[in-house]
Motif scaffolding. Structure first.
Motif, short mmCIF file in Angstrom:
data_model
loop_
_atom_site.label_atom_id
_atom_site.label_comp_id
_atom_site.label_asym_id
_atom_site.label_seq_id
_atom_site.Cartn_x
_atom_site.Cartn_y
_atom_site.Cartn_z
N ASP A 79 13.12 -34.17 19.96
CA ASP A 79 14.17 -35.02 19.41
C ASP A 79 13.93 -35.31 17.93
OD1 ASP A 79 15.25 -34.85 21.90
OD2 ASP A 79 14.59 -36.82 22.55
N LYS A 80 13.82 -36.59 17.60
CA LYS A 80 13.67 -37.02 16.21
C LYS A 80 12.46 -36.37 15.52
CE LYS A 80 12.29 -41.31 13.91
NZ LYS A 80 11.99 -42.72 14.19
N ASP A 81 11.38 -36.20 16.27
CA ASP A 81 10.11 -35.76 15.69
C ASP A 81 10.07 -34.24 15.56
OD1 ASP A 81 7.54 -35.26 14.93
OD2 ASP A 81 6.61 -36.47 16.52
N LEU A 82 10.23 -33.76 14.32
CA LEU A 82 10.28 -32.31 14.09
C LEU A 82 8.89 -31.70 13.86
CD1 LEU A 82 13.37 -31.70 11.76
CD2 LEU A 82 13.17 -31.23 14.20
N GLN A 83 7.85 -32.47 14.10
CA GLN A 83 6.47 -31.97 13.97
C GLN A 83 6.37 -30.59 14.61
OE1 GLN A 83 3.46 -33.55 12.72
NE2 GLN A 83 2.65 -31.50 13.11
N LYS A 84 5.97 -29.60 13.79
CA LYS A 84 5.97 -28.22 14.26
C LYS A 84 4.77 -27.91 15.15
CE LYS A 84 8.24 -26.64 10.09
NZ LYS A 84 8.00 -26.26 8.70
N LEU A 85 5.02 -27.35 16.30
CA LEU A 85 3.94 -26.87 17.16
C LEU A 85 3.84 -25.35 17.01
CD1 LEU A 85 4.78 -29.05 20.30
CD2 LEU A 85 3.31 -29.61 18.36
N TYR A 86 4.43 -24.85 15.93
CA TYR A 86 4.46 -23.41 15.66
C TYR A 86 4.19 -23.21 14.17
CZ TYR A 86 8.98 -24.74 13.73
OH TYR A 86 9.96 -25.34 12.99
N THR A 87 3.89 -21.98 13.79
CA THR A 87 3.86 -21.64 12.36
C THR A 87 5.06 -20.76 12.08
OG1 THR A 87 2.51 -19.69 12.78
CG2 THR A 87 1.33 -21.72 12.23
N GLU A 88 5.52 -20.74 10.83
CA GLU A 88 6.71 -19.94 10.52
C GLU A 88 6.48 -19.15 9.26
OE1 GLU A 88 10.10 -22.39 9.48
OE2 GLU A 88 8.84 -23.77 8.36
N LYS A 89 7.16 -18.00 9.15
CA LYS A 89 7.13 -17.27 7.89
C LYS A 89 8.35 -16.35 7.75
CE LYS A 89 4.49 -13.03 8.63
NZ LYS A 89 4.07 -12.87 10.01
N TYR A 90 8.73 -16.16 6.49
CA TYR A 90 9.76 -15.18 6.16
C TYR A 90 9.06 -13.95 5.61
CZ TYR A 90 13.53 -18.72 6.25
OH TYR A 90 14.43 -19.68 6.61
N ASP A 91 9.61 -12.77 5.82
CA ASP A 91 9.04 -11.58 5.16
C ASP A 91 9.51 -11.56 3.70
OD1 ASP A 91 11.66 -10.71 5.18
OD2 ASP A 91 11.18 -8.71 5.92
N SER A 92 9.09 -10.55 2.94
CA SER A 92 9.37 -10.56 1.49
C SER A 92 10.87 -10.48 1.20
CB SER A 92 8.63 -9.42 0.81
OG SER A 92 9.03 -8.20 1.40
N SER A 93 11.65 -9.85 2.08
CA SER A 93 13.10 -9.77 1.84
C SER A 93 13.80 -11.08 2.21
CB SER A 93 13.71 -8.63 2.68
OG SER A 93 13.78 -9.02 4.05
N GLY A 94 13.13 -11.90 2.98
CA GLY A 94 13.73 -13.16 3.44
C GLY A 94 14.61 -12.97 4.67
N GLU A 95 14.82 -11.72 5.06
CA GLU A 95 15.75 -11.47 6.16
C GLU A 95 15.07 -11.47 7.53
OE1 GLU A 95 17.90 -7.95 5.10
OE2 GLU A 95 18.89 -8.94 3.41
N LYS A 96 13.75 -11.48 7.50
CA LYS A 96 13.02 -11.48 8.76
C LYS A 96 12.28 -12.82 8.85
CE LYS A 96 11.39 -7.36 10.32
NZ LYS A 96 10.46 -6.29 10.67
N TYR A 97 12.55 -13.57 9.90
CA TYR A 97 11.94 -14.89 10.04
C TYR A 97 11.18 -14.92 11.36
CZ TYR A 97 11.78 -19.96 11.02
OH TYR A 97 11.39 -21.23 11.34
N THR A 98 9.91 -15.32 11.30
CA THR A 98 9.07 -15.29 12.50
C THR A 98 8.44 -16.65 12.76
OG1 THR A 98 8.55 -12.97 12.07
CG2 THR A 98 7.09 -14.13 13.59
N ILE A 99 8.51 -17.09 14.00
CA ILE A 99 7.73 -18.27 14.39
C ILE A 99 6.69 -17.83 15.42
CG2 ILE A 99 9.58 -19.93 13.92
CD1 ILE A 99 9.96 -20.15 16.97
N THR A 100 5.51 -18.45 15.34
CA THR A 100 4.41 -18.10 16.25
C THR A 100 3.85 -19.38 16.85
OG1 THR A 100 3.91 -16.16 14.90
CG2 THR A 100 2.16 -16.93 16.37
#
Ligand SMILES: [Zn+2]
Length: 580
Positions: free
Chosen positions: A306-327
């Protein structure tokens, strides 16, 4: 009858060159592809003797214009351009245009359709990045339009010269023909084989609500065309197969699936095989038939909730910005690995992979542009929702329209009247009005679906919206109380000096002017979630009281709800001029 024949001839004439240019102009998905532009809105102006339609683009793009009959319409396709995935409709109801519709048509192409009462003359012109379409009396248009880069489609009978050119082209370029469709079960999969003579190219995409796989065959006609055809299948995976001539040059085959099936295609000489398999994972579904495009993972927890967006994942975009990955650790969402083909206006595919060495799972969005992603965990329904968002850029103004409540949260109820239905109705009317003025909008919901209140606010923030307007209907134990009230959260200064309080004051004033309801004033509400957690000026319009008999009599009338939407539209336009 004479008119009909000339229209048909013109259609064929304009379609033929289009097929040739199609292959060259349709962007390929490989590296080096030019970044797609955006269709940011469509507006119209009615002039004496003609109508003008402005298609707003943030980038110069190639386009084509064609006419289609039965019903009469003018189609403008804009290449390498992203438009809203769900169809946007502007009701015009004028002498020259009935309706304007636009949406993402296919992989990288935006389509604007003008429904016209008859085939008037029309012209298209580039103006800066934008396209300007004129429809009506060609002579009155000529006075206004400077000669320059423009295409004209005359509506009169075509000359013999045109006819001979047409037949020459026809000989060179034989169209494809959809001959037959066969279904077979192969182990755990279903195979749909489409037999096409002179097969050129097809595009496969996935649509939700209800789940279906759509295959468009370009430059192809149905061998025998008698409206939509249906083959009932009723296997574990497929309900039915439907096919029809979708546009003059596109045959469409739709596979209605029972579940969120996997699909792949196999192109062979003279046939295309669509292989439909079991879902990759029963916990994952993808939804793309409204503004809110999202991946839902049942039983997953990727933030604290809910309110708490604390991430339990890591995220990254590739160099083009078009590929987004969460782990994230495997135990937060137990998923099968594999690729889910999507191919809609935003996402090519979603890939799920597992890394055994550190017991993590990754979800990669192979997107068509750099988007923002809101990863949100709904505690009450125990699901993670990843919303894919195209934010407003630079000076672009975007208005988030929030229809209050929805799904199992009905809001106030009086007998069989539900607040959630009234708010949605007004919000949809408001959307149509704003779109008609060329303003980009984003609907939090377009049907009776549940969206968490924190999620609504966070979506608006990730969109970089200029305004957040929430529509609600009031209720009170004291049934004698009626009227209009607008709510805001105090001490929230944003977007320059224009605040939620300023926005609320303008809304309240416009609603009172238009609706003649009792003035229940602008009211400070410091703790309402959608007002408190939005980063832009935000307000809740409490249009009237469902519990008051006089208000309720008005609320049940479409005319009143339309007036409310008109007032909200005016207030929004006035406020947009003032936001920084
Ligand atoms: Zn409410």
């Amino acid at each position: 009858m004479k008119k009909f024949i000339s229209t048909v001839v013109l259609v064929v004439f304009f379609i033929m060159p289009v097929i040739n240019s199609f292959a060259q102009k349709t962007p390929q998905t490989g590296a080096g592809e030019a970044k797609a532009g955006n269709l940011t809105g469509v507006s119209y102006t009615l002039k004496n003797g003609y109508a003008e339609v402005l298609i707003k683009l943030d980038k110069v793009s190639d386009y084509r214009m064609l006419r289609l009959p039965a019903p009469d319409r003018i189609v403008i396709d804009i290449y390498n351009t992203i438009a809203p995935y769900s169809q946007q409709t502007i009701n015009v109801n004028s002498r020259f245009i009935q309706k304007i519709r636009y949406a993402q048509f296919e992989n990288g192409m935006a389509r604007v359709v003008l429904d016209v009462p008859e085939q008037y003359e029309c012209k298209i012109n580039k103006r800066g990045n934008n396209l300007l379409v004129y429809i009506g009396n060609i002579n009155s248009i000529k006075d206004q339009v400077s000669e320059g880069e423009q295409d004209t489609i005359p509506s009169g009978p075509s000359s013999d010269g045109d006819r001979s050119e047409l037949s020459d082209r026809g000989n060179e370029d034989r169209g494809g023909k959809l001959l037959d469709i066969k279904h077979a079960k192969k182990g755990g999969t279903d195979e749909v084989t489409v037999f096409v003579e002179n097969y050129r190219k097809c595009n496969v995409m996935r649509l939700s609500n209800p789940d279906r796989i759509v295959v468009d065959f370009y430059g192809t006609t149905l061998d025998k065309y008698n409206g939509e055809q249906r083959i009932n299948i009723d296997t574990k995976l497929i309900k039915s197969i439907r096919y029809a001539q979708f546009e003059k040059d596109i045959a469409r085959v739709v596979i209605d699936t029972k579940v969120f099936s996997q699909y792949s295609i196999d192109e062979k000489q003279g046939k295309v095989i669509v292989i439909v398999g079991e879902p990759l994972d029963k916990n994952i579904t993808y939804h793309n038939t409204s503004d809110r495009v999202y991946l839902r993972i049942a039983g997953a927890k990727l933030t604290n909730g809910d309110k708490d967006l604390q991430k339990l994942y890591t995220e990254k975009y590739d160099s083009s910005g078009e590929k987004y990955t969460i782990t994230f650790p495997d135990n937060l969402a137990n998923l099968n690995s594999g690729v889910i083909n999507i191919n809609d206006g935003m996402i090519k595919s979603v890939e799920i992979s597992k890394n055994a060495s550190d017991a993590t799972t990754s979800i990669t969005f192979n997107a068509k542009d750099k988007f923002n992603y809101l990863v949100f965990t709904r505690a009450d329904t125990n699901e993670a929702i990843i919303t894919i968002l195209r934010p407003a850029k630079g000076a672009e103004k975007l208005v988030v329209i929030d229809a209050g409540h929805g799904g199992f949260k009905t809001g106030a109820i009086y007998e069989n009247l539900h607040e959630k239905d009234l708010t949605l109705d007004i919000a949809l009317r408001l959307r149509d009005l704003l779109k008609g003025k060329g303003i980009r909008t984003y609907m939090i919901r377009e049907d009776d679906s549940h969206v968490d209140n924190y999620e609504r606010a966070y979506i608006a923030n990730k969109l970089n919206a200029s305004l957040f307007l929430s529509v609600h209907i009031n209720a009170m134990d004291d049934k004698s109380i009626g009227g209009t009230m607008t709510l805001y959260c105090p001490n929230r200064v944003s977007n320059g000096k224009f605040t939620g309080k300023d926005f609320a004051a303008i809304i309240q004033s416009e609603l009172l002017k238009t609706l003649n309801t009792t003035d229940r004033k602008v009211v400070e509400r410091p703790n309402l979630v959608v007002l408190k957690y939005t980063a832009m000026p935000a307000a809740i319009a409490e249009v009237a009281f469902i519990t008051n008999s006089s208000d309720r009599e008005k609320l049940v009338k479409g005319e009143f709800r339309q007036k409310a939407a008109e007032a909200l539209c005016k207030a929004t336009i006035e406020s947009l001029k003032k936001v920084g």
